[in-house]
Design a protein around this motif. Sequence first.
Motif, PDB file in Angstrom:
ATOM      1  N   SER A  96      -7.372  14.211  12.255  1.00 30.63           N
ATOM      2  CA  SER A  96      -7.529  12.871  12.810  1.00 30.63           C
ATOM      3  C   SER A  96      -8.385  11.995  11.897  1.00 30.63           C
ATOM      4  N   GLU A  97      -9.515  12.569  11.401  1.00 34.38           N
ATOM      5  CA  GLU A  97     -10.375  11.798  10.508  1.00 34.38           C
ATOM      6  C   GLU A  97      -9.668  11.461   9.208  1.00 34.38           C
ATOM      7  N   ALA A  98      -8.883  12.435   8.668  1.00 31.84           N
ATOM      8  CA  ALA A  98      -8.140  12.199   7.434  1.00 31.84           C
ATOM      9  C   ALA A  98      -7.101  11.112   7.640  1.00 31.84           C
ATOM     10  N   TYR A  99      -6.452  11.121   8.808  1.00 33.71           N
ATOM     11  CA  TYR A  99      -5.449  10.095   9.106  1.00 33.71           C
ATOM     12  C   TYR A  99      -6.089   8.717   9.137  1.00 33.71           C
ATOM     13  N   GLU A 100      -7.256   8.612   9.806  1.00 35.71           N
ATOM     14  CA  GLU A 100      -7.936   7.327   9.898  1.00 35.71           C
ATOM     15  C   GLU A 100      -8.386   6.846   8.520  1.00 35.71           C
ATOM     16  N   LEU A 101      -8.821   7.765   7.657  1.00 34.02           N
ATOM     17  CA  LEU A 101      -9.232   7.405   6.305  1.00 34.02           C
ATOM     18  C   LEU A 101      -8.057   6.857   5.513  1.00 34.02           C
ATOM     19  N   ASN A 102      -6.898   7.523   5.609  1.00 35.37           N
ATOM     20  CA  ASN A 102      -5.703   7.052   4.903  1.00 35.37           C
ATOM     21  C   ASN A 102      -5.241   5.708   5.438  1.00 35.37           C
ATOM     22  N   MET A 103      -5.346   5.534   6.748  1.00 35.83           N
ATOM     23  CA  MET A 103      -4.941   4.267   7.349  1.00 35.83           C
ATOM     24  C   MET A 103      -5.832   3.134   6.844  1.00 35.83           C
ATOM     25  N   THR A 104      -7.143   3.379   6.764  1.00 37.05           N
ATOM     26  CA  THR A 104      -8.068   2.374   6.245  1.00 37.05           C
ATOM     27  C   THR A 104      -7.751   2.040   4.806  1.00 37.05           C
ATOM     28  N   PHE A 105      -7.475   3.076   4.024  1.00 36.70           N
ATOM     29  CA  PHE A 105      -7.134   2.857   2.618  1.00 36.70           C
ATOM     30  C   PHE A 105      -5.863   2.028   2.498  1.00 36.70           C
ATOM     31  N   ASP A 106      -4.850   2.354   3.318  1.00 33.29           N
ATOM     32  CA  ASP A 106      -3.583   1.633   3.256  1.00 33.29           C
ATOM     33  C   ASP A 106      -3.770   0.167   3.626  1.00 33.29           C
ATOM     34  N   ILE A 107      -4.582  -0.105   4.631  1.00 31.63           N
ATOM     35  CA  ILE A 107      -4.827  -1.484   5.045  1.00 31.63           C
ATOM     36  C   ILE A 107      -5.568  -2.243   3.958  1.00 31.63           C
ATOM     37  N   ASN A 108      -6.554  -1.597   3.343  1.00 31.26           N
ATOM     38  CA  ASN A 108      -7.265  -2.243   2.235  1.00 31.26           C
ATOM     39  C   ASN A 108      -6.324  -2.557   1.086  1.00 31.26           C
ATOM     40  N   LEU A 109      -5.401  -1.630   0.825  1.00 28.09           N
ATOM     41  CA  LEU A 109      -4.432  -1.834  -0.243  1.00 28.09           C
ATOM     42  C   LEU A 109      -3.483  -2.978   0.101  1.00 28.09           C
ATOM     43  N   LEU A 110      -3.004  -2.993   1.346  1.00 26.89           N
ATOM     44  CA  LEU A 110      -2.127  -4.077   1.784  1.00 26.89           C
ATOM     45  C   LEU A 110      -2.847  -5.421   1.692  1.00 26.89           C
ATOM     46  N   PHE A 111      -4.118  -5.408   2.072  1.00 22.28           N
ATOM     47  CA  PHE A 111      -4.897  -6.641   2.030  1.00 22.28           C
ATOM     48  C   PHE A 111      -5.048  -7.133   0.588  1.00 22.28           C
ATOM     49  N   ALA A 112      -5.329  -6.203  -0.333  1.00 16.76           N
ATOM     50  CA  ALA A 112      -5.471  -6.573  -1.739  1.00 16.76           C
ATOM     51  C   ALA A 112      -4.172  -7.138  -2.290  1.00 16.76           C
ATOM     52  N   PHE A 113      -3.054  -6.512  -1.967  1.00 16.98           N
ATOM     53  CA  PHE A 113      -1.753  -7.017  -2.419  1.00 16.98           C
ATOM     54  C   PHE A 113      -1.447  -8.366  -1.781  1.00 16.98           C
ATOM     55  N   GLY A 114      -1.819  -8.513  -0.508  1.00 16.20           N
ATOM     56  CA  GLY A 114      -1.596  -9.788   0.163  1.00 16.20           C
ATOM     57  C   GLY A 114      -2.373 -10.914  -0.489  1.00 16.20           C
ATOM     58  N   ARG A 115      -3.644 -10.650  -0.813  1.00 17.12           N
ATOM     59  CA  ARG A 115      -4.456 -11.657  -1.486  1.00 17.12           C
ATOM     60  C   ARG A 115      -3.880 -12.000  -2.858  1.00 17.12           C
ATOM     61  N   ALA A 116      -3.442 -10.972  -3.592  1.00 21.37           N
ATOM     62  CA  ALA A 116      -2.878 -11.198  -4.923  1.00 21.37           C
ATOM     63  C   ALA A 116      -1.622 -12.058  -4.844  1.00 21.37           C
ATOM     64  N   ASN A 117      -0.764 -11.783  -3.875  1.00 25.87           N
ATOM     65  CA  ASN A 117       0.454 -12.583  -3.714  1.00 25.87           C
ATOM     66  C   ASN A 117       0.125 -14.011  -3.302  1.00 25.87           C
ATOM     67  N   LEU A 118      -0.869 -14.166  -2.428  1.00 28.58           N
ATOM     68  CA  LEU A 118      -1.272 -15.505  -1.994  1.00 28.58           C
ATOM     69  C   LEU A 118      -1.845 -16.287  -3.165  1.00 28.58           C
ATOM     70  N   ASP A 119      -2.656 -15.633  -3.982  1.00 27.79           N
ATOM     71  CA  ASP A 119      -3.263 -16.296  -5.140  1.00 27.79           C
ATOM     72  C   ASP A 119      -2.226 -16.713  -6.171  1.00 27.79           C
ATOM     73  N   ASN A 120      -1.063 -16.068  -6.160  1.00 27.99           N
ATOM     74  CA  ASN A 120       0.001 -16.388  -7.120  1.00 27.99           C
ATOM     75  C   ASN A 120       1.152 -17.154  -6.477  1.00 27.99           C
TER      76      ASN A 120
END
Length: 436
Positions: free
Chosen positions: A1-25
Amino acid sequence: SEAYELNMTFDINLLFAFGRANLDNSLNNKAIDLFDQILAVEPENDDALRLKASALQQLGDFDSARILFDKALIVNPNNGPIYRSIVMARKIYKEDAIINKMRHLLDANEIESADRMNLCFAISKAYEDIGLYSESIKYLNDGSLLMKSLYPFHISNRIKEIESLKRSFAKVDWNIVDGVNSNKYAPIFVTGMARSGTTLVEQVISSHSSVYGAGELGFLIPRIDDIIHKFMFGKRELGNVPSLINLELKADGQLTRLGEDFKILGDKISSFSPRITDKSIPTYLYIGIIKAIFPKARIIVVRRDPRDNLLSIYKNFFLEGTHRYAYDLEDLAGYYDTFVDMLNFWREIMPGSFYEIKYEDLVGNPEAQTRLLIDKCGLNWEDECLSPHRNNRTVRTLSVYQVRQPISTNSVGSWKRYEDELQPMIKKLRELGHIQ
């Protein structure tokens, strides 16, 4: 469960970073898709709500953006950037409840400095909208002090940089580069000081059926900047830039390849238009290089009354860490002086390499100035260029709302409202010979 939550947090951070990059461009629809993926998992992620709303604003969907901003504030009522985004995107009226909300939040003194800084800029803009100019400038000064403390700026460094560029470029043979010399491919570069009207001018040009408005591409100028500064401020001695361009770049074709790469990028993003615009602000620093790479390019420099121009810069909140000169009135005047100095340099050594248009002339006599502008871009006349507010392209600018409105003279002479408070800047501009 903890590993799943860690991966989910990482995925959201990654999605957020890609979202910001696309918005900036300016890839707004892709950014919206990425923020939607975050919101599907975390429907109350206030930053995802705010940035999705910003993307919708840039696409001109202000009603949908407003709904998301309101939702984001319910989730996090202390989020300063949300208030600033709301206020910057629309006109505020005296009875608007958001004014008291922001004042109460600021007076409570229970928020982080970054939120406080954003609120100061937001309240300043709100008070300007309702005509309380002395209150507006008070909050603007407070916000600027906070920003300047976080991101210091020294005008002496800027002056040295401009002098180095001029000294290095003065002896360059600009004809030695094998440029992309094609009548078919002639990009249009729109440049000038920030907040001078470059977005309006690009909006006018890109209303033409054969032009794609690419905004601030952020492709060509950073690469030129890297090439030049490696030699100016790296291991080599200052002044080697002429030999760099005349010999080394000629030999290995760096600038030629850069031009070809830019052409490939332009073909990808504007397959339906033979011409593209690039509104990268620092282009005026490298006019010689741009003309060497693209002999057929058109360069449009936008000028504006420096008092209005610099006030507009001072009033706005830029991406943190950028435009560091913007938060001190005397620094603003000094920075404007280096801008004019660089233009005068290019005008002297490369006469006719760019066309200057005055913002006040464009908004004061739109048809005559637009016809002249379109001609200077090497385009045939089209009536659509007289209605740039109907151009539905994505617009990334601090004036995202204003650019969707018909051309008007409302902002001309706005500095007079703050004449007493702007005296440090006005005095400096007068000393430097830019105003009477």
